[in-house]
Design a protein around this motif. Sequence first.
Motif, mmCIF file in Angstrom:
data_model
loop_
_atom_site.group_PDB
_atom_site.id
_atom_site.type_symbol
_atom_site.label_atom_id
_atom_site.label_comp_id
_atom_site.label_asym_id
_atom_site.label_seq_id
_atom_site.Cartn_x
_atom_site.Cartn_y
_atom_site.Cartn_z
ATOM 1 N N ILE A 128 0.855 -1.201 0.000
ATOM 2 C CA ILE A 128 0.000 0.000 0.000
ATOM 3 C C ILE A 128 0.885 1.243 0.000
ATOM 4 O O ILE A 128 0.642 2.192 -0.763
ATOM 5 C CB ILE A 128 -0.945 -0.008 1.224
ATOM 6 C CG1 ILE A 128 -1.802 -1.267 1.225
ATOM 7 C CG2 ILE A 128 -1.808 1.262 1.251
ATOM 8 C CD1 ILE A 128 -2.453 -1.578 2.555
ATOM 9 N N VAL A 129 1.910 1.241 0.845
ATOM 10 C CA VAL A 129 2.870 2.352 0.884
ATOM 11 C C VAL A 129 3.460 2.570 -0.508
ATOM 12 O O VAL A 129 3.496 3.691 -1.016
ATOM 13 C CB VAL A 129 3.991 2.081 1.919
ATOM 14 C CG1 VAL A 129 5.116 3.081 1.777
ATOM 15 C CG2 VAL A 129 3.429 2.101 3.334
ATOM 16 N N ASN A 130 3.895 1.485 -1.142
ATOM 17 C CA ASN A 130 4.499 1.589 -2.468
ATOM 18 C C ASN A 130 3.517 2.133 -3.502
ATOM 19 O O ASN A 130 3.891 2.925 -4.367
ATOM 20 C CB ASN A 130 5.062 0.233 -2.907
ATOM 21 C CG ASN A 130 6.254 -0.179 -2.073
ATOM 22 O OD1 ASN A 130 6.986 0.662 -1.548
ATOM 23 N ND2 ASN A 130 6.452 -1.464 -1.915
ATOM 24 N N GLU A 131 2.262 1.716 -3.414
ATOM 25 C CA GLU A 131 1.226 2.218 -4.334
ATOM 26 C C GLU A 131 0.994 3.706 -4.130
ATOM 27 O O GLU A 131 0.858 4.460 -5.093
ATOM 28 C CB GLU A 131 -0.065 1.425 -4.114
ATOM 29 C CG GLU A 131 -1.182 1.784 -5.053
ATOM 30 C CD GLU A 131 -0.957 1.326 -6.491
ATOM 31 O OE1 GLU A 131 -1.680 1.825 -7.366
ATOM 32 O OE2 GLU A 131 -0.073 0.485 -6.736
ATOM 33 N N LEU A 132 0.955 4.150 -2.885
ATOM 34 C CA LEU A 132 0.729 5.568 -2.588
ATOM 35 C C LEU A 132 1.892 6.415 -3.080
ATOM 36 O O LEU A 132 1.686 7.516 -3.611
ATOM 37 C CB LEU A 132 0.510 5.772 -1.094
ATOM 38 C CG LEU A 132 -0.788 5.162 -0.536
ATOM 39 C CD1 LEU A 132 -0.762 5.161 0.976
ATOM 40 C CD2 LEU A 132 -2.000 5.915 -1.066
ATOM 41 N N ILE A 133 3.118 5.932 -2.918
ATOM 42 C CA ILE A 133 4.297 6.661 -3.376
ATOM 43 C C ILE A 133 4.288 6.752 -4.907
ATOM 44 O O ILE A 133 4.546 7.801 -5.482
ATOM 45 C CB ILE A 133 5.589 6.000 -2.859
ATOM 46 C CG1 ILE A 133 5.697 6.172 -1.347
ATOM 47 C CG2 ILE A 133 6.814 6.575 -3.565
ATOM 48 C CD1 ILE A 133 6.777 5.320 -0.698
ATOM 49 N N LYS A 134 3.952 5.638 -5.553
ATOM 50 C CA LYS A 134 3.925 5.578 -7.020
ATOM 51 C C LYS A 134 2.888 6.553 -7.602
ATOM 52 O O LYS A 134 3.121 7.171 -8.639
ATOM 53 C CB LYS A 134 3.607 4.144 -7.447
ATOM 54 C CG LYS A 134 3.649 3.910 -8.945
ATOM 55 C CD LYS A 134 3.398 2.450 -9.262
ATOM 56 C CE LYS A 134 1.910 2.154 -9.162
ATOM 57 N NZ LYS A 134 1.566 0.799 -9.546
#
Length: 136
Positions: A128-134
């Motif tokens: 989820i963190v990675n998706e938000l950063i992306k």
Amino acid sequence: MNKIYMKKFAVVAAVIQHENKILCVQRASSKYDYISFKYEFPGGKIELGETLEEAIVREVEEELCMHIIVDSYLMTVNHDYPDFSISLNTFLCYSQNKSLQLVEHIDYQWLTADELITLDWAAADLPIVNELIKND
């Protein structure tokens, strides 16, 4: 032949946004050291008869004494921890203000998407963190 079945839980998580910041909450000590003191997005288990949206609103109210507005579905993360498995249904949510009260967690931070990676996250929350950063 005996098979060992891992406990599986369907849970919800809220990515709560307010003024371009995202709420991150830190877990307390747990019987599982691999999730103790890790950061996560608030949420919890779905009760019988609840929709996913109803569950996330209830869980955030119980854990943070905070009223949120569920905006949209973000993603589902399926993750196997050593002792249990979760299906983490995640929603983008909003809050009218930053007012909250920690009931179960020990700390919280409001961070921008690019600051999220600075925290020590529970493994299931990392996608989820990675998706938000992306998507920032």
